[in-house]
Each structure stands twice: as C-alpha cells, then as structure tokens.
Design a protein around this motif. Structure first.
Motif, short mmCIF file in Angstrom:
data_model
loop_
_atom_site.label_atom_id
_atom_site.label_comp_id
_atom_site.label_asym_id
_atom_site.label_seq_id
_atom_site.Cartn_x
_atom_site.Cartn_y
_atom_site.Cartn_z
N UNK B 234 17.23 -3.90 11.16
CA UNK B 234 18.66 -4.11 11.37
C UNK B 234 19.45 -3.17 10.47
N UNK B 235 20.42 -2.51 11.07
CA UNK B 235 21.18 -1.48 10.39
C UNK B 235 21.99 -2.03 9.19
N UNK B 236 22.70 -3.13 9.40
CA UNK B 236 23.56 -3.67 8.35
C UNK B 236 22.81 -4.64 7.44
N UNK B 237 21.74 -4.12 6.84
CA UNK B 237 20.84 -4.97 6.04
C UNK B 237 21.05 -4.80 4.55
N UNK B 238 21.05 -5.92 3.86
CA UNK B 238 21.09 -5.92 2.39
C UNK B 238 20.03 -6.89 1.89
N UNK B 239 19.18 -6.42 0.97
CA UNK B 239 18.17 -7.30 0.38
C UNK B 239 18.53 -7.56 -1.09
N UNK B 240 18.51 -8.84 -1.47
CA UNK B 240 18.65 -9.21 -2.89
C UNK B 240 17.28 -9.61 -3.39
N UNK B 241 16.74 -8.81 -4.30
CA UNK B 241 15.37 -9.04 -4.76
C UNK B 241 15.38 -9.50 -6.23
N UNK B 242 14.35 -10.22 -6.59
CA UNK B 242 14.21 -10.67 -7.97
C UNK B 242 12.75 -10.58 -8.39
N UNK B 258 19.34 -3.85 -2.56
CA UNK B 258 19.09 -2.59 -1.85
C UNK B 258 19.77 -2.64 -0.49
N UNK B 259 20.47 -1.57 -0.15
CA UNK B 259 21.23 -1.50 1.10
C UNK B 259 20.67 -0.40 1.98
N UNK B 260 20.68 -0.65 3.27
CA UNK B 260 20.28 0.37 4.24
C UNK B 260 21.31 1.49 4.27
N UNK B 261 20.83 2.74 4.26
CA UNK B 261 21.75 3.90 4.32
C UNK B 261 22.54 3.93 5.61
N UNK B 262 22.01 3.30 6.64
CA UNK B 262 22.66 3.34 7.95
C UNK B 262 23.73 2.29 8.12
N UNK B 263 23.97 1.48 7.09
CA UNK B 263 24.91 0.38 7.27
C UNK B 263 26.34 0.89 7.41
N UNK B 264 27.18 0.06 8.02
CA UNK B 264 28.60 0.39 8.10
C UNK B 264 29.17 0.47 6.69
N UNK B 265 29.98 1.49 6.46
CA UNK B 265 30.69 1.64 5.19
C UNK B 265 29.76 1.72 3.98
#
Lengths: 394, 394
Positions: B234-242, B258-265
């Motif tokens: 999914x393009x608009x993906x953000x993962x919060x890792x610990x 970590x954010x996908x480079x392809x995400x909006x904005x």
C-alpha cells in the motif's frame, strides 16, 4: 495532507534548518575551522568520567531485564528516592520519591506538566526573551502562552506587568533561570517578590497558579552566584530538571519533574504526571540512564570551561563596543544587535562567517544570541570576525 | 486543579493500579511464587548478549560527546541508513535514511504520526479488540478513534464494516499485527484486500488515507507464519516499530517510524515527523540506544521461549474447555471468559491467584487477556488454578 498546525511548525523550523545548511555551505567554502557557529546549545564539554564508569558497572553487574525493562511510568522508585535525598541535602527540603517523576529531559517534563494542568484556552505566562519551544509546548494542549516583556537593560522580569497579565485563566507562570537566551540568574529577592505576588493573586482570584521553573542550566552558574530553589519560596512550585547540560547528556533525554508536597491538589497532580508520561508516548524516562544518573548525582561537567569562554567572549565584545548584560550562568550571551533589525544583523554577521541567532527567535528583537558552548580556541579565532562586523557599524 | 481530561485518564488508570496493588497484596499473603500475574506485557526473556557487547564497545570506543549529544531530531543519519538497509534486505525495498525517523519506542512513534497528520475531529479507524492507548494517542491531537468490531470467532478485521466507517474525515487506519491482545497475524490476503479497499475509498473520496501499522511484535511470530510488510502492498503506508519486544528493551524507549517514499505528501510528512519529535518534547530517540540497536540489527531474543509458553498455556486451556483463537504471534492469549461479564470473571480468577485483564479493556467484553511473557515454570504452576477456575463454570 499534514495537519494545518504542522504546516506552520514546519515552515518556521525550516528557517533554522536553512541556517544550518548555510553553515555547512560556508564550511565547504572556507573550511570548517573558519566558520564560527554560535547558534547551537549543544554542550561541547565532555561528560564526567563517572558516566562511563556507571554505565560499565550497571551493564556488568545488574540484571538486564531490570536495567532495560519497564518500571512505573514515574521511573524507578530507588532512583527517585536517591534524587529526592540529593535535593533535600542541597536545599534543605523533605522530598521523597513520591514528589518526583523521571522524564525524557526537561522538554518531556514540561510537556507532561502542561498536559496535567491545562484545559483548552488556559493561559501560561512567561517573560521575554524566552526559549521558543514554550509556545509549542503550551499549544500542544490547547493553552495560550502570554508573553510579558522584560526590562531589556537588565532582563529582570517586570512584576508590575506580570500582575496586569494575571487573570482567572492563568494556570501557570514559567520561568527559566539561569536563562536561555540571556544567561541571567533570578535573585532571591526576585523569587520572593514573585512568590508574594502569586500568593496575592491566588487569594484575590480564588485559583491556583503554579510556578514552573525550567532548570536545565541550574548547575551552570559562575562567580559563586546562587540560584534560588523555588520550592523553598512558593507552595505551588514545580521544577522541570534536565541532566542534558550538567552532565553533557542532551541526547539521552534524562531529567525529572519535582513538585512541592504543599502544592494545591498534590494528590491529583502526581498520578496525573505519571499518566501523562504514559499517554503522551514517553511511557518512562530511558531506563539505563535513570540508573546511570542515580550513580552520578554529585558529578558534573567542568563549569570552569564555560566560565572561561564567557569571560573571553563577553570581555571582548564589550571592549569593541557591544552592549550586553553580563551573564551569570548558562552558556549564552544576548547582546544588542548593532542595528535595530536583528534578522538583517544576523545576515551581515554571516558575511564574516559568524552564525548567530536573531533575538526575534526569542521574542526580543534588536538582540542576538551567542551560544558559547564551543571550544575556547574557536572563540579566540572568531574575535577578529566580531571586530570586522563591529567596524561596519561603530 | 488538574485538567478535566486528565481527571478522566487518572480515574481510568487507577483501575489498573488497583489490580497491581491487589497483586502485591496477594503476594504478601500467599507468597509471590503462588500468585500468577498474567496482566503485564513486560518481556521476561533476556536481551541478547549482543546488546551488552554493543554498549561496551560504544562506551569504550566512540566519542562521548557524539554518543550522548544532540543529533538531528530524526536521529543519527548513519543509524537510520543502517536500519533502512536492513529493512530493504528483508522486504526487498529501496528505503534510505530519509524514510526514517528514530523514535522513543512505538508509543513515541504513534504520537508523532498523529501529531503530523491529524486536524481536530479527524478520524482514525481501528479494529477491536485493540491496545487501549490508541484512543489516548488519537485524543492527544483532538482526533477521534472510530472502532470497527472484528469477528470474534477469528479476530480478523471486518472489511465490510470498515468500508461503511470510512468517510471524508478518515485520515488513517491503524492496525497491529501480530496483535495485542489476540496474538493473531494478518494474512497477506487480508493486507491485499485492505489495501485495495483503501485505494478504492481514496479515489472515491479524493482524500489520502494513511495505513499505520503498529509493529512492536513483528519478530514474535511462530510456526513460520509470515507477517506481511505493508510497504510492499500500500502506497500510503507508515510503520511504527519498536525494539521493546524483539530485543527485550522496553524501558529504553527505542524504535522508529518508516514511511513509504510513494506516499502522498512524503516531502511534507518527513520534516513534519522530525518537527513533531521536537515539539512534543521527545526531541530525539535516546542517543546511546540508537547506536546500540544499529549494532544489533540481526539479533533478537530467543522466540522459542515464548512459543513454548504459548503451546503450554494454549493447549491446556483448550483441553479444559476454554474457547480461544490460537495465537500465531505476540505473547498474548485472548480466550472467551466463561461468563459473559468479563470484569466479574477477572474478579473470580483472582480468588485462584490468577491476575488477568478483562477484554473490556480492549473494547471486547466476554474475553480476557493473558500475557504469557512470564517463566515456563510459573505457567506450569498456574495450570492448577485455571483448572479450579474452569471447574466453577464448566
């Protein structure tokens, strides 16, 4: 698609980033040794040897699940007890572990304090010039920062102006002594007068007004000047402390909040600080460094290094015609800029490879801030640039 | 005088504190070895030896001002680059240091994500049962958490119900797999279907809908089950890792977003996350532990310990008549309570010295959560108590 507030924050902070980039650009042209960066409050003095020793001891002797594990959101009980004891010894108080919450530095501390106290539109008063983050921290919880200008000849807070600004929505006053950006230290008389005023206003308004003291620079005081401890003077006192500067550990995010037992609603405030630590996502102050600082409570960096820097820079600037309140602590000078437009002045300074912060960033235009937590040699080498800059105007 | 919101938070959290106090009371009567505390998610498995080694190396070899000093609010560039490379290797991606922000654990990460994205009254959707803090984290920024119930026979998210809940105010969906409290892992098919649905809704509504994956349990997956990485779907993906669970370091507060480079904005989101880290008072993830985990990217605790615990507890509970979805990861079981009133059931369990958390705490009544991150021996010893508890109802 980022939030409207964040758009503003990002555009403001891009100015600081631009300065940083400009510094790198200058360094690439003139060589790093010829660029004089007085813009950052990053301590250059090494942490005391005790830190290394404490880390080694803890890692080799204590149970890793305890050292790196969860504890109460307020922090390890034994660590808080040791800090309380240390404060009691220094300031003749009777605090226990129940007066303290360990925090992710003073920044984390101030945020849990404001989360605990502020309803939307509550007001917090501070004196300009001030550390710009206060505005953000108060805004995080829907509060409003009210700014009372100080007398720019002394940078002492104007208590008459303060009195005019206090109203039923005033939840707290935040002070910072030794001060960023001026380096001044609030005298005992001032703290007494301030406390008296707040007592009077509380009675008049029938409210509680908390006095919050942001104290990352407490130990950086020169010439034997004492920094009064507000818990000795005012009932509704909260101190946000950080080890970032006293032990040169700013990256480790370790500090604490301490509240007076006599404060209004003490029994509600302490658990609320604990919960705020959790729900703001701090959860707890980093565990290893809680244990490390508990072993280093009587250590500090060599403050004499900062004092020598202050003397060198202050004496020279005054000699060549700058006007500046002599700082008694912290590691900042806040001279008047040589033209009224401090942003323009900072641009001019850059032409001599001097990176300085305009006073406007601290809501006090017509001044600029120099952070002298850089090497003595570098300061010595920079004096020529200050001479050339001054010669343009004086 | 504490804020109205904090009054609520404190009263809610006093229930958990009461349970903790009750555990201590029981331990003082029956002996600690006879009280079975399944209420906390505090890893009992030791951190890998690599952690100790890394701390020792860094403390003895690297410059203390660098190790303990400020860096970018996003974290050390070299640390982020190493983590990006490690993720790329595992999931066949092309991330760089510019896709990452180091955070104070996943809790800190989720808070900077919501600070970055949410305008007041924006909506974030999650699936029940869920980790209760999501409600607080979203509320910190004036957002509203919308809860979509899962099918309680499988705990798979109900995508039809999700579709009904998405509207123009939906800013994000937050998922958590391996899941707290159910232990289930979302299949690749589910992630694909979810991504497809979100793509469709984005197009229909003309908005961006971010998919946030909260992943403190990513490495705790059993029997070879794969945990899909949302950036691959999914393009608009953000993962919060610990690293709290994978390296047993929950007290150190270390993780990343970590954010996908392809995400909006993307170009706005990354600097906003950086600024949010600063103005929320985190400033930066603890510095020493940023450097430590960069040296331990291929290490993890021994997951087999948790798997053995799961097998012992799950098999026994099912054998004696409990109904429970078999968890494929994390270290939780989420069985049905033997009476509809899960709070009452937890009280009954206490009579057999079993400390369990009612499903209501995860917005899923009629169930209870068992954290099996305690010793195998203790679980073995507790089985008799479960037998007695079950016998009352079955």
């Amino acid at each position: 698609m980022i939030s409207n507030k964040m758009k503003e924050h990002v555009s403001k902070s891009s100015i600081i980033r631009a300065m940083f980039e400009e510094g790198k650009r200058l360094a690439s042209i003139y060589g790093e040794e010829n660029v004089f960066d007085f813009s950052l409050g990053n301590p250059n003095v090494e942490p005391p040897e005790a830190i290394k020793k404490a880390v080694n001891e803890i890692i080799s002797e204590e149970s890793p699940n305890m050292v790196h594990g969860y504890m109460s959101n307020s922090g390890y009980e034994d660590v808080r007890a040791k800090i309380a004891e240390n404060i009691n010894k220094k300031y003749n108080l009777k605090l226990t572990e129940n007066n303290l919450v360990m925090t992710c530095g003073a920044a984390g501390g101030l945020n849990i304090i404001f989360k605990t106290l502020l309803n939307p539109r509550d007001e917090v008063i501070t004196f300009s010039p001030f550390f710009g983050e206060y505005e953000n921290y108060v805004d995080n919880f829907g509060g409003k920062l009210v700014i009372v200008p100080s007398d720019t000849e002394t940078f002492e807070p104007d208590l008459n102006a303060l009195e005019q600004s206090i109203n039923a929505k005033t939840k707290a006053i935040i002070i910072n002594s030794p001060n960023n950006p001026t380096g001044i230290i609030y005298s005992e008389k001032l703290i007494k007068d301030l406390s008296q005023l707040l007592d009077k206003k509380q009675e008049q308004l029938g409210t509680s007004i908390y006095l919050i003291s942001d104290e990352p620079y407490r130990e950086i005081a020169y010439d034997g000047v004492k920094v009064p401890y507000i818990l000795n003077y005012y009932r509704n006192s909260i101190v946000g402390y950080s080890y970032s500067k006293s032990l040169s550990l700013p990256g480790e995010r370790i500090g604490y909040v301490v509240c007076s037992s006599d404060m209004d609603d003490f029994k509600d405030v302490m658990p609320a600080l604990n919960v705020a630590n959790r729900i703001l996502g701090f959860v707890n102050a980093p565990s290893l460094f809680q244990r490390v600082i508990a072993k280093c409570l009587d250590s500090s960096v060599d403050m004499n290094i900062y004092k020598k820097n202050r003397d060198l820079l202050y004496n020279h600037l005054v000699k060549i015609g700058f006007s500046c309140v002599k700082p008694e602590g912290a590691f900042y000078l806040f001279p008047k800029s040589l033209i009224a437009d401090d942003v323009e002045f900072a641009k001019e300074a850059k032409k001599f490879n001097l990176l300085i912060v305009p006073g406007s960033s601290f809501k006090c235009p017509g001044h600029f801030r120099l952070s002298y937590c850089i090497s003595y040699d570098k300061i010595e080498k920079s004096l020529d640039s200050f001479d050339k800059l001054a010669k343009k105007y004086l």
